[in-house]
Design a protein around this motif. Structure first.
Motif, PDB file in Angstrom:
ATOM      1  N   ARG A 209       0.810  -1.219   0.000  1.00 23.57           N
ATOM      2  CA  ARG A 209       0.000   0.000   0.000  1.00 23.57           C
ATOM      3  C   ARG A 209       0.847   1.274   0.000  1.00 23.57           C
ATOM      4  N   THR A 210       2.129   1.167   0.371  1.00 19.89           N
ATOM      5  CA  THR A 210       3.000   2.347   0.357  1.00 19.89           C
ATOM      6  C   THR A 210       4.302   2.033  -0.368  1.00 19.89           C
ATOM      7  N   LYS A 211       4.831   3.038  -1.047  1.00 16.61           N
ATOM      8  CA  LYS A 211       6.109   2.882  -1.750  1.00 16.61           C
ATOM      9  C   LYS A 211       7.248   2.681  -0.761  1.00 16.61           C
ATOM     10  N   THR A 212       7.127   3.304   0.410  1.00 18.42           N
ATOM     11  CA  THR A 212       8.185   3.195   1.426  1.00 18.42           C
ATOM     12  C   THR A 212       8.372   1.745   1.859  1.00 18.42           C
ATOM     13  N   GLU A 213       7.284   1.072   2.124  1.00 24.78           N
ATOM     14  CA  GLU A 213       7.357  -0.323   2.558  1.00 24.78           C
ATOM     15  C   GLU A 213       7.947  -1.202   1.460  1.00 24.78           C
ATOM     16  N   ALA A 214       7.547  -0.966   0.214  1.00 23.62           N
ATOM     17  CA  ALA A 214       8.069  -1.754  -0.906  1.00 23.62           C
ATOM     18  C   ALA A 214       9.554  -1.503  -1.107  1.00 23.62           C
ATOM     19  N   ARG A 215       9.981  -0.243  -0.921  1.00 27.62           N
ATOM     20  CA  ARG A 215      11.408   0.089  -1.075  1.00 27.62           C
ATOM     21  C   ARG A 215      12.246  -0.583   0.007  1.00 27.62           C
ATOM     22  N   GLN A 216      11.717  -0.617   1.226  1.00 27.51           N
ATOM     23  CA  GLN A 216      12.440  -1.261   2.322  1.00 27.51           C
ATOM     24  C   GLN A 216      12.611  -2.759   2.090  1.00 27.51           C
ATOM     25  N   ASP A 217      11.566  -3.394   1.590  1.00 33.64           N
ATOM     26  CA  ASP A 217      11.605  -4.850   1.416  1.00 33.64           C
ATOM     27  C   ASP A 217      12.294  -5.289   0.133  1.00 33.64           C
ATOM     28  N   ARG A 221      11.041   1.486  -6.439  1.00 34.76           N
ATOM     29  CA  ARG A 221      10.492   2.819  -6.197  1.00 34.76           C
ATOM     30  C   ARG A 221       8.983   2.899  -6.380  1.00 34.76           C
ATOM     31  N   GLU A 222       8.425   1.973  -7.145  1.00 41.35           N
ATOM     32  CA  GLU A 222       7.001   2.046  -7.466  1.00 41.35           C
ATOM     33  C   GLU A 222       6.257   0.822  -6.921  1.00 41.35           C
TER      34      GLU A 222
END
Length: 437
Positions: A209-217, A221-222
């Protein structure tokens, strides 16, 4: 001739139909009266196999067999090596939104991806594993590396490059992030890192649901969202074809929930998305994609809230003016499901009795004469012509069989005579009928 059916299919059919829903497997065993529709659909499948794309609208009254038809289409398509997926429109799942409801539909689609060996859905990890194995084998062959050594970490970059090259060949919008995530999935696959593999799968299914969480994992970026999910469906379609599948078929049921959207502007945006998909498929902008919508006559023809309220769709979806009840055009985008006649329902009930007996290893004392008596009782009740549906006929029949199985001493004639007809249409359908009066 005894019916050849797997025990798992028999159980799925009896349990699902007793609950008023369509079984996910085994529907071919209870198909009656849809020969012409299936022949037309099979012809359309051949076109899609050859690189064309298709959109069909399956229109019928509540309980007329729309959902059943979609599940039957799945069975036909998977046998012809299509990847298929089913999803329902709901108040929280739609084609267009700006608050996560469109990507929720995408997630439902990807959750229900099915192939012939996994007909009940959940096949996306299987497909990704298969594709990765194909890339690994191809890499080994092109570089003369023994298959026993190709999974060594020293060849990781080589395989990574080939994965990204393949992804670039089959994707358009969002290809880079798509490729990075698939590589992460491969990394988790090779290193047995279940968290990384699950994170990549989560991204591919549109569950971040958030780009931040996807970037961390995952370091991307998207994320897949309301605006780009359709591009991702097209990417997956091309990926499946590159793996050797015939195409990607997506079935979208309960389209009445688009009709029910209260805001006229939001309804129009959803219909505009249908128009985009329709134009993409019929103008050759996308290949090997088959999308089916199932909805009521109101969803299609109501000029205030239905698809016909959107002029560009109305002109594309109006019935062939030369079509009659005798001479149907099943090649047009809209196929109206004709109700089963009494003979077809009789054949269906006979099949269900045999499947019921098979499932419970029993022989219920119900003859063909009893089935005729049951049908006469059902169809002669007050109100039957107005709102009796095949769904209610089937469920009442199975309920009687269930009582007789557990209570062999019960009087079947009395059970049949106690049948009552009720209006099972959704409240909105009843209100629409009243409005039309």
């Amino acid at each position: 001739m005894a019916l050849k059916i797997k025990a798992k299919e028999a159980t799925a059919i009896i349990n699902s139909l007793s609950g008023g829903v369509v079984p996910r497997i085994g529907v071919q065993h209870i198909t009656v009266g849809r020969k012409l529709e299936i022949e037309a659909f099979t012809t359309a499948l051949d076109d899609v196999k050859n690189g064309h794309s298709m959109v069909k609208f399956w229109i019928g009254d509540f309980g007329s067999g729309k959902s059943f038809m979609l599940h039957l289409l799945n069975t036909v398509a998977t046998k012809q090596k299509f990847v298929v997926a089913n999803a329902d429109f709901t108040p929280d799942n739609r084609l267009y939104s700006n608050d996560g409801k469109a990507v929720a539909l995408y997630s439902a689609i990807m959750d229900n991806v099915a192939i012939q060996t996994k007909p009940e859905g959940g096949a996306l990890p299987t497909l990704l594993d298969k594709w990765i194995e194909q890339v690994v084998a191809k890499t080994a062959q092109l570089n003369n590396i023994p298959v026993t050594e190709i999974r060594s970490e020293k060849y990781f970059n080589l395989i990574q490059g080939n994965i990204m090259q393949t992804v670039n060949e089959v994707t358009e919008t969002g290809g880079f992030d798509f490729g990075v995530v698939v590589i992460k999935y491969y990394e988790g696959y090779i290193k047995n890192d279940e968290y990384l593999r699950r994170s990549a799968l989560k991204w591919l299914k549109g569950e971040y649901r958030t780009k931040t969480e996807a970037r961390q994992d995952l370091g991307v970026r998207e994320i897949i969202n309301d605006l780009n999910y359709y591009d991702m469906l097209k990417n997956f379609g091309r990926l499946f074809v590159s793996m050797g599948y015939s195409g990607f078929m997506i079935n979208l049921d309960e389209a009445i929930n688009l009709y029910k959207i209260s805001t006229a502007n939001m309804r129009a945006k959803n219909y505009e998305k249908i128009l985009t998909i329709f134009n993409d498929c019929f103008q050759g902008k996308v290949s090997n994609l088959f999308i089916n919508f199932a909805g009521t006559k109101d969803f299609l023809e109501n000029e205030r809230r239905g698809l016909f309220s959107y002029d560009a769709l109305k002109t594309r979806l109006e019935t062939n003016k030369f079509e009659t009840a005798e001479h149907r055009d099943l090649a047009q985008p809209v196929i109206k499901l004709v109700p089963l006649n009494h003979n077809e329902i009789f054949v269906l009930l006979k099949k269900l009795k045999e499947i019921f007996d098979t499932n419970y290893s029993i022989n219920i004392n119900i003859s063909e004469g009893d089935i005729h008596l049951f049908m006469e009782e059902m169809f002669n009740k007050p109100g039957a012509d107005e709102f009796l549906t095949p769904r209610e006929v089937i469920r009442d029949f199975l309920n009687i069989l269930s009582i007789l199985r557990q209570n062999p001493q019960a009087d079947k004639a009395s059970l049949i005579s106690d049948i009552e007809i009720s209006d099972e249409r959704p409240e909105e359908s009843i209100l629409d009928s009243i409005e039309e009066l």
